[in-house]
Design a protein around this motif. Structure first.
Motif, PDB file in Angstrom:
ATOM      1  N   ILE A   1       0.001   4.744  11.694  1.00  0.00           N
ATOM      2  CA  ILE A   1      -0.103   3.498  10.925  1.00  0.00           C
ATOM      3  C   ILE A   1       0.130   2.292  11.831  1.00  0.00           C
TER       4      ILE A   1
ATOM      5  N   LEU B   1      -5.389   1.905   3.544  1.00  0.00           N
ATOM      6  CA  LEU B   1      -4.951   1.208   4.743  1.00  0.00           C
ATOM      7  C   LEU B   1      -6.079   0.357   5.308  1.00  0.00           C
TER       8      LEU B   1
ATOM      9  N   TYR C   1       0.867  -1.188   0.000  1.00  0.00           N
ATOM     10  CA  TYR C   1       0.000   0.000   0.000  1.00  0.00           C
ATOM     11  C   TYR C   1       0.893   1.224   0.000  1.00  0.00           C
TER      12      TYR C   1
END
Length: 312
Positions: A64, A39, A16
């Motif tokens: 993240i 995500l 990604y």
């Protein structure tokens, strides 16, 4: 990946990227099976992969990693895990991108593995370590000079690109810090050069001087002084200059052990053989941790990782 021991056992499953076109480019170049659009798509697909590697900009690591860990996804994050000690403590799972510690030559000198016959430091060849100086010089490839602002919560004062490698050596060999002083000097004549210096008194009363981000006049090197002798640890700046393979500068490849009279007791000189030296060793280590269901590295421990981020 192609330089790891477990190349045939590890699959690059998905990618990604904030820029979708780049993700497609990487997919083609590295034969990655799947490209994610977001995500959220990564999180929804967690049952199909074992570990996520975060290689994004430093300021995005926390958010993240938090989402991945909250969804029970194993994380391997490049340095630094986060930009603050409190958020690192909140997230801490594994923080292993410290190539210094994975250098076979450093491991031989340090002797943390079980198959080393002569354990240089642990066997006491140089006695008790009282002082060390470690340096890692690197020109900023972004062209930006670190400009410390004491009350900026997003600023990390010590140079991330190189300083962390040298700082690891100090903390690994002398233990936690008790008192840290920091000097940063941005060079007026070069837009990409800045020097950061840490002077550390460790809790065991040892002292270290850590130099980072100078003008590349020195490589990854350290002088380790003990009560019975000293060690010189060095990288390979010549190879770095020739082809700019960063690992040649990040990784120690040679060391010499001397007694207090300057007599050479031991010389180790191991040339780096692949462009993958560095991260490939970490991937090997991560695979072995995963295979053995261990969540903490015995090379870059949780304690050292958090101490690095606290100091930064």
């Amino acid at each position: 990946m192609k330089n790891t021991k477990y190349y045939d056992k590890i699959t690059l499953f998905g990618i990604y990227n904030l820029t979708h076109e780049k993700a497609l480019q990487y997919q083609s170049e590295y034969q990655i099976q799947k490209v994610y659009q977001s995500l959220d798509d990564v999180l929804q697909d967690a049952a199909n992969f074992d570990l996520a590697y975060i290689g994004t900009s430093d300021a995005t690591h926390y958010e993240i990693a938090k989402q991945l860990l909250t969804n029970k996804i194993n994380v391997f994050c490049e340095k630094p895990l986060t930009l603050s000690y409190q958020t690192a403590k909140e997230l801490y799972n594994l923080f292993d991108v410290i190539k210094t510690g994975f250098s076979p030559v450093y491991q031989l000198m340090r002797a943390t593995t079980n198959n080393v016959l002569l354990k240089d430091i642990e066997a006491g060849l140089i006695g008790t370590i009282e002082y060390l100086s470690a340096s890692h010089a690197k020109v900023s490839t972004s062209g930006k000079k670190p400009q410390p602002i004491w009350n900026d919560p997003k600023f990390v004062g010590f140079h991330l690109a190189g300083g962390m490698y040298a700082l690891f050596i100090g903390l690994d060999l002398l233990g936690p810090a008790q008192l840290v002083t920091h000097l940063n000097n941005a060079y007026a004549t070069h837009r990409a050069i800045s020097t950061s210096v840490l002077n550390i008194r460790h809790k065991n009363n040892g002292i270290s001087t850590i130099l980072a981000s100078d003008n590349l006049s020195r490589d990854l090197s350290a002088q380790i002084l003990g009560t019975a002798g000293y060690i010189k640890l060095g990288g390979n700046l010549q190879k770095y200059h020739v082809d700019y393979h960063k690992d040649y500068c990040h990784m120690a490849y040679t060391y010499q052990v001397y007694d207090l009279q300057g007599n050479l007791l031991k010389n180790v000189d191991e040339q780096l053989k692949t462009a993958g030296e560095g991260l490939c060793f970490e991937i090997d280590h991560i695979y072995e941790l995963w295979k053995n269901q261990k969540i903490e590295s015995n090379i870059v421990t949780k304690a050292i990782s958090l101490e690095i981020i606290k100091i930064l």
